[in-house]
Design an enzyme around this catalytic site. Structure first.
Site, PDB file in Angstrom:
ATOM      1  N   TYR A  79       0.738 -10.147   9.551  1.00  0.00           N
ATOM      2  CA  TYR A  79      -0.401 -11.433   9.343  1.00  0.00           C
ATOM      3  C   TYR A  79      -0.979 -11.800  10.200  1.00  0.00           C
ATOM      4  O   TYR A  79      -1.603 -12.500   9.993  1.00  0.00           O
ATOM      5  CB  TYR A  79       0.298 -11.679   8.339  1.00  0.00           C
ATOM      6  N   LEU A 102      -5.009  -3.128   3.287  1.00  0.00           N
ATOM      7  CA  LEU A 102      -4.457  -4.075   2.974  1.00  0.00           C
ATOM      8  C   LEU A 102      -5.584  -4.961   3.934  1.00  0.00           C
ATOM      9  O   LEU A 102      -5.790  -6.233   3.225  1.00  0.00           O
ATOM     10  CB  LEU A 102      -3.145  -4.529   4.125  1.00  0.00           C
ATOM     11  N   PHE A 157       7.960 -15.810  -2.211  1.00  0.00           N
ATOM     12  CA  PHE A 157       7.415 -15.180  -3.989  1.00  0.00           C
ATOM     13  C   PHE A 157       6.781 -14.192  -3.616  1.00  0.00           C
ATOM     14  O   PHE A 157       6.476 -13.787  -2.687  1.00  0.00           O
ATOM     15  CB  PHE A 157       6.716 -17.079  -4.151  1.00  0.00           C
ATOM     16  N   GLU A 188       7.508  -8.581   7.207  1.00  0.00           N
ATOM     17  CA  GLU A 188       7.813  -7.849   9.044  1.00  0.00           C
ATOM     18  C   GLU A 188       6.905  -8.807   9.720  1.00  0.00           C
ATOM     19  O   GLU A 188       6.180  -9.115   9.620  1.00  0.00           O
ATOM     20  CB  GLU A 188       7.357  -6.305   9.425  1.00  0.00           C
ATOM     21  N   ARG A 196      -2.222   2.679   6.769  1.00  0.00           N
ATOM     22  CA  ARG A 196      -3.243   2.595   8.068  1.00  0.00           C
ATOM     23  C   ARG A 196      -4.511   3.529   8.124  1.00  0.00           C
ATOM     24  O   ARG A 196      -4.692   3.862   9.060  1.00  0.00           O
ATOM     25  CB  ARG A 196      -2.563   3.383   8.861  1.00  0.00           C
ATOM     26  N   ARG A 197      -4.942   2.867   6.881  1.00  0.00           N
ATOM     27  CA  ARG A 197      -6.292   3.234   6.338  1.00  0.00           C
ATOM     28  C   ARG A 197      -7.348   1.822   6.545  1.00  0.00           C
ATOM     29  O   ARG A 197      -8.383   1.673   5.784  1.00  0.00           O
ATOM     30  CB  ARG A 197      -6.608   4.821   5.106  1.00  0.00           C
ATOM     31  N   GLY A 198      -6.537   0.963   6.574  1.00  0.00           N
ATOM     32  CA  GLY A 198      -7.579  -0.552   6.101  1.00  0.00           C
ATOM     33  C   GLY A 198      -7.063  -0.684   4.629  1.00  0.00           C
ATOM     34  O   GLY A 198      -8.545  -2.020   4.583  1.00  0.00           O
ATOM     35  N   VAL A 215       1.103  -0.968   0.069  1.00  0.00           N
ATOM     36  CA  VAL A 215       0.028   0.160  -0.302  1.00  0.00           C
ATOM     37  C   VAL A 215       0.856   1.459  -0.125  1.00  0.00           C
ATOM     38  O   VAL A 215       1.829   1.200   0.585  1.00  0.00           O
ATOM     39  CB  VAL A 215      -1.151  -0.501   1.654  1.00  0.00           C
TER      40      VAL A 215
HETATM   41  C1  LIG Z   1       2.213  -3.354   5.854  1.00  0.00           C
HETATM   42  C2  LIG Z   1       0.908  -2.855   4.111  1.00  0.00           C
HETATM   43  C3  LIG Z   1       0.798  -3.587   3.868  1.00  0.00           C
HETATM   44  C4  LIG Z   1      -0.046  -2.655   5.183  1.00  0.00           C
HETATM   45  O1  LIG Z   1      -1.030  -2.106   4.846  1.00  0.00           O
HETATM   46  P1  LIG Z   1      -2.073  -0.812   5.199  1.00  0.00           P
HETATM   47  O2  LIG Z   1      -3.303  -0.698   4.364  1.00  0.00           O
HETATM   48  O3  LIG Z   1      -1.538   0.316   6.491  1.00  0.00           O
HETATM   49  O4  LIG Z   1      -2.706  -1.720   6.168  1.00  0.00           O
HETATM   50  P2  LIG Z   1      -3.634  -1.338   7.032  1.00  0.00           P
HETATM   51  O5  LIG Z   1      -4.491  -0.273   7.526  1.00  0.00           O
HETATM   52  O6  LIG Z   1      -5.351  -2.938   6.482  1.00  0.00           O
HETATM   53  O7  LIG Z   1      -3.470  -2.312   8.765  1.00  0.00           O
HETATM   54  C5  LIG Z   1      -4.340  -3.244   9.236  1.00  0.00           C
HETATM   55  C6  LIG Z   1      -4.065  -2.954  10.373  1.00  0.00           C
HETATM   56  O8  LIG Z   1      -2.709  -3.984  10.466  1.00  0.00           O
HETATM   57  C7  LIG Z   1      -1.613  -2.854  10.685  1.00  0.00           C
HETATM   58  N1  LIG Z   1      -0.223  -3.311  10.700  1.00  0.00           N
HETATM   59  C8  LIG Z   1      -0.255  -2.953   9.249  1.00  0.00           C
HETATM   60  N2  LIG Z   1       0.171  -3.140   8.434  1.00  0.00           N
HETATM   61  C9  LIG Z   1       1.335  -3.160  10.112  1.00  0.00           C
HETATM   62  C10 LIG Z   1       3.150  -3.413  10.117  1.00  0.00           C
HETATM   63  N3  LIG Z   1       3.939  -3.063   8.970  1.00  0.00           N
HETATM   64  N4  LIG Z   1       3.605  -3.666  11.517  1.00  0.00           N
HETATM   65  C11 LIG Z   1       2.636  -3.477  12.627  1.00  0.00           C
HETATM   66  N5  LIG Z   1       1.335  -3.291  11.796  1.00  0.00           N
HETATM   67  C12 LIG Z   1       0.928  -3.244  11.046  1.00  0.00           C
HETATM   68  C13 LIG Z   1      -2.590  -1.705  11.219  1.00  0.00           C
HETATM   69  O9  LIG Z   1      -1.849  -1.364  12.195  1.00  0.00           O
HETATM   70  C14 LIG Z   1      -3.424  -2.446  11.738  1.00  0.00           C
HETATM   71  O10 LIG Z   1      -4.495  -2.757  12.696  1.00  0.00           O
HETATM   72  P3  LIG Z   1      -5.490  -2.750  13.088  1.00  0.00           P
HETATM   73  O11 LIG Z   1      -5.850  -3.752  12.803  1.00  0.00           O
HETATM   74  O12 LIG Z   1      -5.293  -3.325  14.664  1.00  0.00           O
HETATM   75  O13 LIG Z   1      -6.388  -1.500  13.178  1.00  0.00           O
HETATM   76  C15 LIG Z   1       1.561  -1.538   3.967  1.00  0.00           C
HETATM   77  O14 LIG Z   1       2.266  -1.120   5.422  1.00  0.00           O
HETATM   78  C16 LIG Z   1       2.835  -1.400   3.150  1.00  0.00           C
HETATM   79  O15 LIG Z   1       2.971  -1.926   1.921  1.00  0.00           O
HETATM   80  N6  LIG Z   1       4.696  -1.798   3.889  1.00  0.00           N
HETATM   81  C17 LIG Z   1       5.462  -1.985   2.845  1.00  0.00           C
HETATM   82  C18 LIG Z   1       5.940  -3.383   1.864  1.00  0.00           C
HETATM   83  C19 LIG Z   1       5.433  -4.453   2.808  1.00  0.00           C
HETATM   84  O16 LIG Z   1       5.477  -4.566   4.028  1.00  0.00           O
HETATM   85  N7  LIG Z   1       4.491  -5.209   2.433  1.00  0.00           N
HETATM   86  C20 LIG Z   1       4.247  -6.520   2.751  1.00  0.00           C
HETATM   87  C21 LIG Z   1       5.046  -7.690   1.870  1.00  0.00           C
HETATM   88  S1  LIG Z   1       4.780  -9.811   2.541  1.00  0.00           S
END
Ligand SMILES: CC(C)(COP(=O)(O)OP(=O)(O)OC[C@H]1O[C@@H](n2cnc3c(N)ncnc32)[C@H](O)[C@@H]1OP(=O)(O)O)[C@@H](O)C(=O)NCCC(=O)NCCS
Length: 405
Positions: A123, A94, A405, A119, A90-92, A84
């Site tokens: 998940y 994912l 993957f 990280e 952090r707007r939900g 994202v």
């Molecule tokens: C990880 C990522 C996809 C999360 O997307 P996002 O849209 O911000 O996630 P959401 O807003 O849907 O978050 C859902 C929940 O997960 C938590 N969360 C999301 N990413 C997190 C992170 N990296 N560390 C800790 N908590 C995280 C949020 O705080 C939220 O918590 P809640 O349900 O208690 O409110 C985004 O931060 C990103 O693109 N990160 C860099 C790339 C990456 O790491 N991708 C994953 C590859 S495996």
């Protein structure tokens, strides 16, 4: 502007959907042909995106895998390209994409999802449990002697990666079909991923190399690796970076690793994504020199608990009733009787109580119920139930997925 979650309908939309994850690798757009290559293994309709107007601000996809589990194989979603944009985090988003994707898997009869996490904290909230550890090694070549001389086993020849599929794929299939955590590779996977060597994947490394060990005229092992040459004060300081070395017998495993450990000019041999019970640990005279380091491996989510649990085998040790909580996929919540005869819903009193992520952790055999209990991840409601569950779920080898993957 509102954000809509929907799957992709074209290669152009896939290009958009993988742009957010690419951003974190320092690229503002995918490499040339990256989306075209990707859709050969990841159909566009299996890639979800968060659309703001006609622009994707988030993406999440699922490869259609057949995953090896103890005693069989199961259709599994290999979750990938999760990203994202920092402007929309952090707007939900994912969460919303994961909702759409897991619901589609559930309806489509794909009972398991699994992934590599960048990280550890991302998940668990969606019901994924850590299912394996994986190891990396960094071995000084001068400390790479085996504990005993190796009996001669075949000879090694170099093959161009573009021509290697016919030699390597049968070996991979024999290992993968017997190793929980590995998935079946299609020809498209070999050609577009494992044996493809685009510049953007090399980093500062050398070209992809492929060595085949032939024994009595047939391939028995192979290694994919890069020669990362370097010189410091006139001394060779480079490393062989082993990408994948698979063999169909202990002799062939020893021989292909001996080959890798004996390449001149290289000061070190490095590998990652090895299973915790890799034979090198006992093959080497000085295993401490491996610098064997651990990190989390794959994470598993049971999307349909009954179908997933029914797809693996159990020891004939009776059955255990497990009460499962599952916030994200509530259809799995309730009591399950698990044993080698059947997996069924039950009203009987539970012996264990856990979150669905604990089932993900024991599913491939990477963790025992005893280890989960010690870490307060399962509650024993009947004395002896943890040990009994271990007797039922017992697996013989550590799970292994040799690629991210
Ligand atoms: C990880 C990522 C996809 C999360 O997307 P996002 O849209 O911000 O996630 P959401 O807003 O849907 O978050 C859902 C929940 O997960 C938590 N969360 C999301 N990413 C997190 C992170 N990296 N560390 C800790 N908590 C995280 C949020 O705080 C939220 O918590 P809640 O349900 O208690 O409110 C985004 O931060 C990103 O693109 N990160 C860099 C790339 C990456 O790491 N991708 C994953 C590859 S495996």
């Amino acid at each position: 502007m509102g954000v809509e979650i929907r799957s992709c309908a074209s290669v152009e939309e896939v290009r958009q959907a993988i742009t957010p994850i690419g951003y974190y690798f320092g690229r503002s757009a995918p490499a040339e042909n990256q989306a075209e290559r990707l859709i050969r293994t990841l159909p566009a309709e299996r890639v979800y995106a968060a659309w703001e107007g006609d622009r994707a601000v988030g993406g999440l996809g699922a490869f259609p895998f057949r995953l090896t589990v103890p005693g069989g194989r199961v259709p599994a979603a290999g979750i990938t390209v999760a990203g994202v944009l920092p402007t929309h985090r952090r707007r939900g988003l994912l969460r919303a994409m994961m909702r759409a994707l897991l619901d589609a898997c559930h309806q489509g009869g794909e009972p398991v999802a699994y992934l590599w996490a960048t990280e550890d904290t991302i998940y668990g909230r969606f019901g994924f449990g850590l299912a394996s550890f994986t190891a990396e090694i960094d071995l000084p070549r001068e400390r790479a002697a085996f504990h005993a001389p190796l009996a001669t086993c075949g000879h090694v020849r170099l093959v161009s990666p573009g021509a290697a599929e016919e030699y390597v794929s049968p070996i991979y299939e024999r290992v993968a079909s017997a190793t929980p955590g590995m998935f079946e590779r299609s020809s498209a996977w070999w050609q577009n991923r494992t044996l493809a060597d685009p510049d953007w994947r090399r980093g500062s490394g050398g070209e992809l190399q492929c060595a085949i060990l032939e024994d009595e005229g047939r391939p028995a092992a192979y290694a994919l690796y890069r020669m990362n040459w370097a010189l410091e004060r006139s001394l060779q300081s480079g490393a062989v970076a082993v990408i994948e070395a698979l063999a169909e017998s202990p002799q062939a495993t020893g021989a292909i690793w001996r080959y890798l450990l004996d390449i001149d000019w290289m000061a070190r041999v490095r590998a990652s994504l090895l299973p915790l019970d890799h034979p090198l640990l006992l093959l080497l005279a000085e295993p401490r020199r491996l610098g064997f380091g651990l990190r989390d491996g794959v994470w598993v989510r049971l999307i349909d608990a009954r179908a997933a649990l029914s797809a693996r085998s159990y020891r004939p040790q009776g059955s255990v009733v497990i009460e499962v909580a599952d916030e994200f996929c509530p259809w799995n919540a309730g009591r399950w009787r698990v044993g080698c005869d059947s997996v069924d819903r039950t009203d009987a009193a539970p012996a264990l109580r856990c979150d669905v992520s604990a089932l993900g952790s024991v599913y491939l055999g990477g963790f025992t119920w005893t280890r989960l209990a010690r870490a307060l991840r399962v509650q024993e409601l009947v004395s002896g139930a943890v040990a009994h569950a271990d007797a039922i779920f017992q697996a013989t080898s550590a799970p292994w997925c040799p690629e991210i993957f």
